[in-house]
Design a protein around this motif. Structure first.
Motif, mmCIF file in Angstrom:
data_model
loop_
_atom_site.group_PDB
_atom_site.id
_atom_site.type_symbol
_atom_site.label_atom_id
_atom_site.label_comp_id
_atom_site.label_asym_id
_atom_site.label_seq_id
_atom_site.Cartn_x
_atom_site.Cartn_y
_atom_site.Cartn_z
ATOM 1 N N SER A 90 0.915 -1.068 -0.046
ATOM 2 C CA SER A 90 0.018 -0.141 0.108
ATOM 3 C C SER A 90 1.071 1.279 0.010
ATOM 4 N N ILE A 91 0.273 2.413 -0.226
ATOM 5 C CA ILE A 91 1.093 3.865 -0.117
ATOM 6 C C ILE A 91 0.312 4.781 0.896
ATOM 7 N N HIS A 92 1.130 5.195 1.711
ATOM 8 C CA HIS A 92 0.667 6.229 2.766
ATOM 9 C C HIS A 92 1.089 7.512 2.288
ATOM 10 N N GLY A 93 0.133 8.196 2.627
ATOM 11 C CA GLY A 93 0.287 9.780 2.546
ATOM 12 C C GLY A 93 -0.802 10.624 2.901
ATOM 13 N N ILE A 94 -0.519 11.970 2.780
ATOM 14 C CA ILE A 94 -1.678 13.003 2.971
ATOM 15 C C ILE A 94 -2.276 13.286 1.801
ATOM 16 N N CYS A 95 -3.283 13.306 1.552
ATOM 17 C CA CYS A 95 -4.101 13.697 0.069
ATOM 18 C C CYS A 95 -4.218 15.299 0.170
ATOM 19 N N PHE A 96 -3.815 15.636 -0.932
ATOM 20 C CA PHE A 96 -3.874 17.252 -1.158
ATOM 21 C C PHE A 96 -4.732 17.639 -2.166
ATOM 22 N N GLN A 97 -5.078 16.437 -3.146
ATOM 23 C CA GLN A 97 -6.083 16.882 -4.075
ATOM 24 C C GLN A 97 -6.645 15.469 -4.649
ATOM 25 N N LYS A 98 -8.158 15.484 -4.988
ATOM 26 C CA LYS A 98 -8.544 14.205 -5.406
ATOM 27 C C LYS A 98 -9.578 14.243 -6.427
ATOM 28 N N ASN A 99 -9.685 13.582 -7.362
ATOM 29 C CA ASN A 99 -10.913 13.424 -8.293
ATOM 30 C C ASN A 99 -10.979 12.096 -8.886
ATOM 31 N N ASP A 100 -11.717 11.976 -9.973
ATOM 32 C CA ASP A 100 -12.119 10.678 -10.668
ATOM 33 C C ASP A 100 -10.792 10.258 -11.555
ATOM 34 N N LYS A 101 -9.823 11.146 -11.711
ATOM 35 C CA LYS A 101 -8.888 10.802 -12.668
ATOM 36 C C LYS A 101 -7.466 10.509 -11.827
ATOM 37 N N ILE A 102 -7.187 11.491 -10.824
ATOM 38 C CA ILE A 102 -6.016 11.412 -10.142
ATOM 39 C C ILE A 102 -6.115 11.867 -8.790
ATOM 40 N N THR A 103 -5.265 10.997 -8.022
ATOM 41 C CA THR A 103 -5.171 11.401 -6.452
ATOM 42 C C THR A 103 -3.712 11.786 -6.245
ATOM 43 N N ASN A 104 -3.770 13.162 -5.680
ATOM 44 C CA ASN A 104 -2.391 13.626 -5.401
ATOM 45 C C ASN A 104 -2.080 13.538 -3.785
ATOM 46 N N ILE A 105 -0.827 13.080 -3.419
ATOM 47 C CA ILE A 105 -0.480 12.686 -1.986
ATOM 48 C C ILE A 105 0.815 13.259 -1.616
ATOM 49 N N ILE A 106 1.057 13.836 -0.666
ATOM 50 C CA ILE A 106 2.420 13.715 -0.094
ATOM 51 C C ILE A 106 2.798 12.578 0.435
ATOM 52 N N TYR A 107 3.924 11.991 -0.014
ATOM 53 C CA TYR A 107 4.171 10.602 0.201
ATOM 54 C C TYR A 107 4.895 10.462 1.481
ATOM 55 N N ILE A 108 4.207 9.505 2.252
ATOM 56 C CA ILE A 108 5.176 9.168 3.475
ATOM 57 C C ILE A 108 5.237 7.590 3.630
ATOM 58 N N PRO A 109 6.602 7.320 3.322
ATOM 59 C CA PRO A 109 6.908 5.979 3.189
ATOM 60 C C PRO A 109 7.036 4.979 4.541
ATOM 61 N N VAL A 110 7.419 6.015 5.501
ATOM 62 C CA VAL A 110 7.475 5.243 6.958
ATOM 63 C C VAL A 110 7.564 6.232 7.975
ATOM 64 N N ASP A 111 6.988 6.076 9.041
ATOM 65 C CA ASP A 111 6.794 6.785 10.113
ATOM 66 C C ASP A 111 6.386 8.275 9.978
ATOM 67 N N TYR A 112 7.279 9.071 10.011
ATOM 68 C CA TYR A 112 7.165 10.555 9.876
ATOM 69 C C TYR A 112 7.956 11.174 8.726
ATOM 70 N N VAL A 113 8.223 10.529 7.974
ATOM 71 C CA VAL A 113 9.383 10.958 6.733
ATOM 72 C C VAL A 113 8.496 11.109 5.684
ATOM 73 N N ILE A 114 8.588 12.374 5.183
ATOM 74 C CA ILE A 114 7.996 12.928 3.915
ATOM 75 C C ILE A 114 8.974 12.612 2.811
ATOM 76 N N ASP A 115 8.422 11.678 1.823
ATOM 77 C CA ASP A 115 9.703 11.538 0.637
ATOM 78 C C ASP A 115 9.015 11.956 -0.622
ATOM 79 N N GLY A 116 8.663 13.207 -0.912
ATOM 80 C CA GLY A 116 8.075 13.838 -2.219
ATOM 81 C C GLY A 116 6.472 13.638 -2.403
#
Length: 169
Positions: free
Chosen positions: A12-38
């Protein structure tokens, strides 16, 4: 924070969604714990299920870490990417490396967008030593996710700019 479960994918993919629609879901990616990686941009058709984080402290830390994420001007351009054509136009205009995960394969490709069309892109693919190894036309429907600004991609970009390996000889 949310966990995105994708069709035909084990992880699975973990992250914070900042935009979402029926075509594309955009997230700030969090691979582990509190690490933001793009950032990751997920083909919304590939999302099977989404669950939310239940641990209040973890949510609080992630909100704190991500609140200034878009202060970097290079990242603000991605806030309004509500379809693949806009997304790849921004990636191309910024001359960024991106990581593509395709629907039929369980591998990722690193590349630079050459041309953007209504339904596809032309892209140059690079190997792990930053050497051009292929180019292709990729249809948007074949994409599961796209990543930008990851530590790995940023490092490869710097290596390519500095011609790191040639200058060390």
């Amino acid at each position: 924070m949310e966990e995105f479960f994708l069709k035909n994918r084990k992880q699975s993919i973990h992250g914070i969604c900042f935009q979402k629609n029926d075509k594309i879901t955009n997230i700030i990616y969090i691979p582990v714990d509190y690490v933001i990686d793009g950032m990751k941009f997920i083909n919304s058709d590939r999302i099977e299920n989404v669950t939310g984080e239940k641990k209040e402290f973890k949510v609080k830390v992630i909100k704190f870490k991500s609140k200034n994420y878009f202060d970097d001007l290079s990242k603000t351009a991605f806030r309004d990417c509500d379809n693949f054509q806009k997304l790849f136009t921004v990636i191309q205009s910024m001359d960024l490396l991106c990581e593509l995960s395709l629907s039929k394969e369980d591998v990722v490709y690193i590349g630079k967008v050459i041309n953007v069309y209504d339904d596809s892109i032309d892209i140059d693919f690079y190997d792990t030593e930053c050497k051009l190894y292929d180019n292709a036309c990729v249809m948007y429907d074949d994409i599961t996710s796209i990543s930008v600004f990851t530590d790995y991609l940023d490092t490869l970009s710097e290596v390519m700019k500095e011609d790191f390996f040639t200058s060390r000889d």
